[in-house]
Scaffold this active site. Structure first.
Site, PDB file in Angstrom:
ATOM      1  N   ASP A 134     -41.816 -23.682  -7.161  1.00 19.75           N
ATOM      2  CA  ASP A 134     -41.998 -22.274  -7.511  1.00 19.75           C
ATOM      3  C   ASP A 134     -41.679 -21.978  -8.977  1.00 19.75           C
ATOM      4  O   ASP A 134     -41.157 -22.824  -9.704  1.00 19.75           O
ATOM      5  CB  ASP A 134     -41.125 -21.402  -6.588  1.00 19.75           C
ATOM      6  CG  ASP A 134     -39.712 -21.953  -6.403  1.00 19.75           C
ATOM      7  OD1 ASP A 134     -39.260 -22.751  -7.242  1.00 19.75           O
ATOM      8  OD2 ASP A 134     -39.057 -21.581  -5.423  1.00 19.75           O
ATOM      9  N   ASP A 154     -31.176 -16.159   2.484  1.00 23.32           N
ATOM     10  CA  ASP A 154     -31.969 -15.422   3.483  1.00 23.32           C
ATOM     11  C   ASP A 154     -32.909 -16.353   4.251  1.00 23.32           C
ATOM     12  O   ASP A 154     -33.780 -15.901   4.977  1.00 23.32           O
ATOM     13  CB  ASP A 154     -32.753 -14.286   2.810  1.00 23.32           C
ATOM     14  CG  ASP A 154     -33.746 -14.781   1.762  1.00 23.32           C
ATOM     15  OD1 ASP A 154     -33.824 -16.020   1.546  1.00 23.32           O
ATOM     16  OD2 ASP A 154     -34.445 -13.945   1.161  1.00 23.32           O
ATOM     17  N   HIS A 156     -34.985 -18.598   2.829  1.00 20.41           N
ATOM     18  CA  HIS A 156     -36.226 -18.967   2.149  1.00 20.41           C
ATOM     19  C   HIS A 156     -36.249 -20.435   1.762  1.00 20.41           C
ATOM     20  O   HIS A 156     -35.212 -21.052   1.521  1.00 20.41           O
ATOM     21  CB  HIS A 156     -36.537 -18.044   0.952  1.00 20.41           C
ATOM     22  CG  HIS A 156     -35.681 -18.189  -0.258  1.00 20.41           C
ATOM     23  ND1 HIS A 156     -35.152 -17.107  -0.934  1.00 20.41           N
ATOM     24  CD2 HIS A 156     -35.281 -19.271  -0.968  1.00 20.41           C
ATOM     25  CE1 HIS A 156     -34.478 -17.519  -1.985  1.00 20.41           C
ATOM     26  NE2 HIS A 156     -34.532 -18.838  -2.031  1.00 20.41           N
ATOM     27  N   GLU A 216     -40.288 -16.080   1.228  1.00 19.24           N
ATOM     28  CA  GLU A 216     -39.285 -15.136   1.705  1.00 19.24           C
ATOM     29  C   GLU A 216     -39.540 -14.755   3.171  1.00 19.24           C
ATOM     30  O   GLU A 216     -40.663 -14.906   3.670  1.00 19.24           O
ATOM     31  CB  GLU A 216     -39.320 -13.870   0.837  1.00 19.24           C
ATOM     32  CG  GLU A 216     -38.883 -14.098  -0.619  1.00 19.24           C
ATOM     33  CD  GLU A 216     -37.373 -14.197  -0.796  1.00 19.24           C
ATOM     34  OE1 GLU A 216     -36.687 -14.753   0.085  1.00 19.24           O
ATOM     35  OE2 GLU A 216     -36.880 -13.732  -1.838  1.00 19.24           O
TER      36      GLU A 216
HETATM   37  C1  GLP Z   1     -33.840 -20.465  -5.328  1.00 22.52           C
HETATM   38  C2  GLP Z   1     -35.091 -21.374  -5.279  1.00 22.52           C
HETATM   39  C3  GLP Z   1     -35.089 -22.248  -4.044  1.00 22.52           C
HETATM   40  C4  GLP Z   1     -33.675 -22.743  -3.806  1.00 22.52           C
HETATM   41  C5  GLP Z   1     -32.810 -21.589  -3.385  1.00 22.52           C
HETATM   42  C6  GLP Z   1     -31.336 -21.906  -3.247  1.00 22.52           C
HETATM   43  O1  GLP Z   1     -34.104 -19.139  -5.508  1.00 22.52           O
HETATM   44  N1  GLP Z   1     -36.329 -20.706  -5.366  1.00 22.52           N
HETATM   45  O2  GLP Z   1     -36.014 -23.302  -4.196  1.00 22.52           O
HETATM   46  O3  GLP Z   1     -33.656 -23.698  -2.774  1.00 22.52           O
HETATM   47  O4  GLP Z   1     -33.054 -20.435  -4.162  1.00 22.52           O
HETATM   48  O5  GLP Z   1     -30.705 -21.973  -4.469  1.00 22.52           O
HETATM   49  P1  GLP Z   1     -29.243 -22.565  -4.655  1.00 22.52           P
HETATM   50  O6  GLP Z   1     -29.375 -24.038  -4.498  1.00 22.52           O
HETATM   51  O7  GLP Z   1     -28.859 -22.179  -6.050  1.00 22.52           O
HETATM   52  O8  GLP Z   1     -28.401 -21.934  -3.615  1.00 22.52           O
END
Ligand code: GLP
Length: 243
Positions: free
Chosen positions: A67, A136, A138, A143
């Site tokens: 992404d 959440d 995702h 989402e």
């Molecule tokens: C981000 C990314 C995801 C990631 C998630 C968790 O927003 N888009 O690909 O897995 O949120 O992030 P973190 O590892 O910092 O908790």
């Protein structure tokens, strides 16, 4: 789903690196799906370290990121393109032309999404996908919603995601409201998924994703149906799975 419990973040990162290196060993032109966020940073450090020691080469691999924030370009320090360069790509022997990330600067979302789908198709899909999870539920930036969206799309970020990601920005208001994300179909079609979970704050959502109903309200729940997921997690992130 195979579950690998690790005593800490370092062990989780090192176990994930073992698998990535083993897969590159088997297939030097591997298509590797990459994630961002805090969770895979240790894995990327390990990969850089192993490259430095000469035990792995990324010369022929191709990467496709999950992404990117809409509105941020590769020179914006908060963009995922910048994150990938500074946390991995500029420290290893990967060919920049073999790395793929949606172009956050392309305001024409339809063209950007179909371009990214074409990139994924051209690569023949993802071989090994690194995946984290949002608070959440995702995956990528898919989402919660009322349907699984199969392919690349522009998504409106939830308030929870904006809240969780504001730590990377100077002000909450600077967090982009939209992102481009690979869709659920292309994540799910990865031949192997390395699902990383760290931190006690993820324990609740991991239980919901793996033990609850399979629903687009918890996008990661779709992973229950995948036949080749290795969940590598810190003990504290997995502690609610046994209840
Ligand atoms: C981000 C990314 C995801 C990631 C998630 C968790 O927003 N888009 O690909 O897995 O949120 O992030 P973190 O590892 O910092 O908790």
């Amino acid at each position: 789903m195979e579950i690998v419990r690790c005593r800490d973040y370092e062990e989780m990162s090192s176990k994930a690196a073992d698998i990535v290196c083993e897969e590159i060993g088997k297939r030097p032109d591997l298509v590797l799906g990459l994630a961002t966020g805090s969770t895979p940073l240790g894995l990327y450090r390990e990969l850089i370290d192993r490259y430095g020691k000469g035990t792995v080469s990324f010369k022929k691999i191709k990467t496709v990121n999950l992404d990117e924030y809409v509105g941020l370009g590769e020179d914006d320090a908060q963009s995922y393109a910048y994150y990938m360069r500074s946390n991995l790509f500029s420290h290893i022997d990967i060919a920049p032309g073999n790395t793929h990330i949606p172009d956050g600067k392309n305001a024409d979302h339809e063209s950007e999404c179909s371009k990214y789908d074409a990139v994924i198709d051209e690569l023949g899909g993802v071989d090994v996908q690194i995946l984290g999870i949002g608070h959440d539920g995702h995956i990528g930036f898919n989402e919660p919603g009322n349907a699984f969206i199969p392919r690349t799309h522009r998504v409106k970020l939830t308030e929870e995601t904006i809240e969780a990601n504001k730590r990377f920005f100077e002000r909450r208001a600077d967090v982009p409201k939209f992102a481009y994300t690979m869709g659920i179909r292309d994540i799910f079609r990865a031949r192997k998924i390395i699902f990383l979970v760290s931190g006690k704050d993820k324990a609740g959502i991991i239980r919901e994703a793996l033990k609850g109903p399979i629903t687009p309200e918890v996008p990661a729940s779709i992973l229950q149906l995948h036949s080749n997921v290795i969940l590598i997690g810190e003990d504290k992130a997995l502690e609610l799975l046994d209840e």
